[in-house]
Structures are given as C-alpha cells and as structure tokens.
Motif scaffolding. Structure first.
Motif, short mmCIF file in Angstrom:
data_model
loop_
_atom_site.label_atom_id
_atom_site.label_comp_id
_atom_site.label_asym_id
_atom_site.label_seq_id
_atom_site.Cartn_x
_atom_site.Cartn_y
_atom_site.Cartn_z
N GLU A 136 9.14 39.91 11.88
CA GLU A 136 8.67 40.16 12.43
C GLU A 136 7.21 40.06 12.82
N PHE A 192 3.03 39.83 14.92
CA PHE A 192 1.58 40.20 14.62
C PHE A 192 0.93 39.65 15.77
N GLU A 193 -0.32 40.46 16.10
CA GLU A 193 -1.52 39.59 16.93
C GLU A 193 -2.55 40.05 15.37
N LYS A 220 -13.70 47.42 12.38
CA LYS A 220 -12.12 46.77 11.57
C LYS A 220 -12.80 46.17 10.90
N LEU A 241 -4.00 41.99 13.58
CA LEU A 241 -4.54 43.48 13.92
C LEU A 241 -3.42 44.18 14.04
N LYS A 242 -2.36 43.44 14.48
CA LYS A 242 -0.88 44.45 15.12
C LYS A 242 0.58 43.84 14.60
N THR A 243 1.20 44.55 14.01
CA THR A 243 2.84 44.41 13.97
C THR A 243 4.13 44.90 14.57
N TYR A 244 5.24 43.87 15.08
CA TYR A 244 5.80 43.82 16.26
C TYR A 244 7.20 44.03 15.88
#
Length: 287
Positions: A81, A83-84, A142, A162-165
């Motif tokens: 994974e 992430f940002e 946030k 902040l965000k996962t990929y």
C-alpha cells in the motif's frame, strides 16, 4: 522496429513458475544461482529462504527458466500500500490561524497582549498562511477528525495518513550471473530483466487488477553503485519513477534502498511501447 513474432515466441518460451509448484527442481537449480552485485538477493534463494516464504504465502516467489533448463532469474511479489502523508504541520497552522483571526475579529475587544501575539503569529507565518487560506476549513476539519480518532483508536501503532493507494510490491528481482550465456544464446539482444518484466511480470500485475483494486506497482532498488546504475536502469528500461508525493512503509530490509513506483493504469501502454521499440541496439548484463 517492433518485436517480431519469432522474438515474442522466444520470450514466451521461458518457463515462469512459483517455487512451490516445482520445489524439488528449483531447490536443485538454486545451487547454480549467483549474483555478485547483490549477494543478499543471491542468499535469499540459495539459503532456501525464498522457498519458505513462498510456501507460507507471505511472498509469492517466481523462478524464470530458459527453455534449455537454466535458472535465469527469480522475482517475488506481495501486496502493499502507498499513501499520501497527512500534513500535521498544516493542520496545526490552520487551527492557530483561525484562533489568531478570532482574537483580532472577535466581538469583545481582545487584551492588548493577546492581540499583539495574534498579529505577530500572522505576520511571522504570512507566506505559509497565504497558500493555506483556500483550504483552511478542510485542514481544520481534518485536525478535529485526527484528534477524535486518536481518542477513539486503542491501537497506538496506527499511522494516520491523508489517502491510501492499493499497490503491489516487487520485493526481489535478481538475475543469475551463471545463466548469462544461456540468455545470450536466445539471440534477443535485449536485457534479460526488461524482457521478463514486460512480457511475464506485467501480465501478472495486470491480472491482479482483475480480482482486486490496485493502482501502483513499486519496489525498493538496492543500488550501491556510485552512479546509481541500477536505479537508472529501473527508470529507463522499466519506466519506474521517484514520485515525491507518495510514501510507503519502508522495512529495515530496505533501508538505504531507493523507492520507485509507477501507475498500473499505464503499464499496458508502456508494454506496447517496449514491443514497438524492441529492436534497438541494447546489450547489457544488468538485470
């Protein structure tokens, strides 16, 4: 010039198998494996560590064998994974900016000392605040969610981002020095690693997208050369990039290695580019 059908058939004739599916043969072939540039990766297969991990399904290990039986290369894949990162500094700056503005614009006249502190804070951070203002409400929200989650989550090892990929990691990718001649005998005049990557690894990566979401493929390049030869090879031949906006959890095993990744959505187009420009002068003994 585009790859010929005969050349494609030659690359397709390579045997690619999980170690566990033909354990006895590959355990024997592992004794022939050598890579002087990366003894750590050599040890993983010669010590049978790769076989143990493959059997346990913690990492999927693949052996690539020449039509004549030589072990050319091995590679391994596992789920990962990217992430940002969550910019905690910006969240705190947004909250303090809001507080300073509230002090200066409040209904009640602020105390002189409080007003001076608020003005000093806004002046000192003016440049950062200018870029922050369009999204200040988002950062404040946030921060509130961040604080609430810290209170609620019992697991203190949790990393908030902040965000996962979704992604897949190429954990190891290593050629057998003792099989270089077997590779040359195939007459392809291209690097072993790039042929195997584009023709055999990429289809497996794309197949993952048929059963699960996956946006990136990434790796950590172990490159001790002064000119970053291996990293440059991954960038030029395999089209990986150093994307500063994305992060990954980096285990101790990969310390001092270079993080590289690329979008899965671009693999098919890049693969076709490789085929389209296959017949160029490029002979090298790198992976």
């Amino acid at each position: 010039m585009r790859i010929t059908e005969k050349q494609k058939e030659t690359i397709s004739s390579l045997v690619v198998e999980r170690l566990r599916d033909n354990h006895a043969e590959y355990a024997s072939l592992a004794n022939t494996f050598s890579n002087k540039k990366n003894p750590t990766l050599e040890h993983i297969i010669t010590s049978r560590t790769a076989f143990d991990r493959d059997r346990e399904n913690t990492t999927a290990y693949y052996a690539v064998k020449a039509p004549t039986g030589e072990l050319l290369l091995y590679f391994s894949l596992k789920c990962g994974e990217l992430f940002e990162d969550l910019d905690v500094r910006k969240m705190n700056l947004a909250a303090k900016t809001q507080q300073a503005i509230a002090v200066l614009t409040g209904a009640d006249s602020p105390q002189k000392e409080d007003a001076e502190k608020a003005e000093a804070f806004l002046e000192e951070n003016a440049e950062d605040i200018k870029f922050l203002l369009p999204e200040i409400e988002n950062y404040i929200a946030k921060k509130e969610q961040y604080a609430a989650d810290i209170q609620q989550e019992l697991n203190k090892q949790m990393r908030r981002v902040l965000k996962t990929y979704p992604a897949v990691e190429i954990v190891e990718f290593c050629a057998n020095d003792n099989a270089r001649e077997a590779w040359r005998s195939l007459g392809l005049h291209r690097k072993m690693g790039e042929c195997i990557f584009w023709h055999h690894i990429v289809p497996r990566l794309l197949a993952i997208q048929d059963i699960a979401g996956c946006q990136y493929v990434y790796l950590f390049a172990a490159d001790s050369t002064p000119d970053s030869i291996l990293v440059n090879y991954y960038k030029v031949a395999l089209k990986f990039e150093q994307l500063a906006g994305l992060g990954a959890n980096k285990p101790r095993y990969d310390f001092q290695c270079t993080f590289l990744c690329q979008k899965m959505s671009e693999l098919a187009e890049k693969q076709d580019f490789f085929y389209e420009h296959f017949n160029t002068d490029a002979e090298d003994d790198l992976v």
